[in-house]
Motif scaffolding. Sequence first.
Motif, short mmCIF file in Angstrom:
data_model
loop_
_atom_site.label_atom_id
_atom_site.label_comp_id
_atom_site.label_asym_id
_atom_site.label_seq_id
_atom_site.Cartn_x
_atom_site.Cartn_y
_atom_site.Cartn_z
N PRO A 157 8.13 11.58 7.00
CA PRO A 157 7.82 11.08 5.65
C PRO A 157 6.33 10.84 5.43
O PRO A 157 5.87 10.80 4.28
CB PRO A 157 8.61 9.76 5.57
N ALA A 158 5.59 10.67 6.55
CA ALA A 158 4.16 10.34 6.52
C ALA A 158 3.94 8.97 5.86
O ALA A 158 4.79 8.52 5.12
CB ALA A 158 3.37 11.43 5.82
N PRO A 159 2.83 8.29 6.10
CA PRO A 159 1.72 8.76 6.91
C PRO A 159 2.11 8.88 8.39
O PRO A 159 2.96 8.14 8.86
CB PRO A 159 0.66 7.66 6.73
N GLN B 290 11.90 9.11 -1.58
CA GLN B 290 11.57 9.78 -0.31
C GLN B 290 12.78 10.56 0.17
O GLN B 290 12.67 11.72 0.58
CB GLN B 290 11.14 8.75 0.73
N PRO C 143 0.80 -1.23 0.00
CA PRO C 143 0.00 0.00 0.00
C PRO C 143 0.83 1.28 0.00
O PRO C 143 1.94 1.32 0.55
CB PRO C 143 -0.82 -0.11 1.30
N SER C 144 0.28 2.33 -0.60
CA SER C 144 0.96 3.63 -0.67
C SER C 144 -0.05 4.69 -1.06
O SER C 144 -0.92 4.44 -1.91
CB SER C 144 2.07 3.58 -1.73
N THR C 145 0.06 5.85 -0.47
CA THR C 145 -0.71 7.00 -0.95
C THR C 145 0.24 8.00 -1.60
O THR C 145 0.14 8.28 -2.80
CB THR C 145 -1.48 7.67 0.22
N ARG C 146 1.18 8.55 -0.81
CA ARG C 146 2.06 9.61 -1.32
C ARG C 146 2.90 9.18 -2.51
O ARG C 146 2.93 9.84 -3.54
CB ARG C 146 3.03 10.09 -0.21
N THR C 147 3.62 8.08 -2.35
CA THR C 147 4.57 7.70 -3.40
C THR C 147 3.83 7.32 -4.68
O THR C 147 4.17 7.78 -5.78
CB THR C 147 5.45 6.52 -2.92
N GLN C 148 2.79 6.51 -4.53
CA GLN C 148 2.05 6.05 -5.70
C GLN C 148 1.42 7.22 -6.47
O GLN C 148 1.61 7.37 -7.67
CB GLN C 148 0.97 5.06 -5.27
N1 CP Z 1 6.16 8.37 2.64
C1 CP Z 1 5.61 7.34 1.96
O1 CP Z 1 6.29 6.52 1.34
O2 CP Z 1 4.24 7.33 2.00
P1 CP Z 1 3.34 6.24 1.27
O3 CP Z 1 3.58 4.91 1.92
O4 CP Z 1 1.92 6.73 1.44
O5 CP Z 1 3.75 6.20 -0.17
#
Ligand code: CP
Length: 290
Positions: A248-250, A130, A46-51
């Motif tokens: 880096p979040a989340p 990142q 799973p990923s929000t930012r990177t994806q």
């Molecule tokens: N910082 C980071 O990699 O966030 P995601 O897991 O949401 O991509």
Amino acid sequence: MKHLLQLSTLTKEEIMNILQDAIRLEQGEGLDSAKGKIVANLFFEPSTRTQYSFQVAEEKLGCKVISFNAAASSLQKGESFYDTVKTFESFGIDAVVIRSRQDEYYKDLVGKIQIPILNAGDGVKDHPTQSLLDLMTIYQEFGKFEGLKIAIVGDIKYSRVAHTNIEVMERLGMKCYISGPEEYRDEQYEYVNFDQAIEEMDIIMLLRVQHERHEQEMSISKEEYHKLYGLTMERVHRMKEHAIIMHPAPFNRNVEIADDVVECDKSRIFKQIHNGVYVRMAVIRRAFGG
Ligand code: CP
């Protein structure tokens, strides 16, 4: 062909070139400079930012984007990781962006896949884009790396962000310390007491506790974690005047970071997320020889 697999294999000059390109892209240069290229984003974790920031980056560059849905793919019928990536290459796409739970997954691909591979995170090893966006944020804030002191606080042992950042930041002349619970320490790095770090560092970088990578429950409660290692507004008031907060979040509000600190004046968390689009544009251009 230029893969991006580990930052440790890039020279300081190559890293600075990516950052300078990202800064130019942020200023509005280079839109549509990869027009017509097809990029597949293969996220096996799973990923929000990177994806989605890769997707925004690809669209700003004029690429056509394929977003792979692992849960609705033939992985569910037993197809292997390698065969999935090989299938996308066979479609005639121009590059793949891959995130996997497996450390160094790319070792199964390099030499067999003839298109650029951009690593969007592998296990607990590397998260190159990142770190690049973290470096861009620091460079824009301080105009340099040499001599800056950073404390990375939290679950260091299971963090690909910490491992990638410490290697590259030390190489660029920063001094990196770690802090946080004993159970998540990585003894190869220099430890600093959290409350001491608050007063001495130029950058406090907080990390989420990565429960999904642990075999055992954390030994302390979330409330206890917040009390011992959480960045509260009281602690923010003890930071140096010019010091900044990164993550880096989340993030988990009121665990490693208090709710009212997330968007306080010292926080650069959403600036990091913003910069992610431009460093990803820069690494895609690099992959295509730009
Ligand atoms: N910082 C980071 O990699 O966030 P995601 O897991 O949401 O991509």
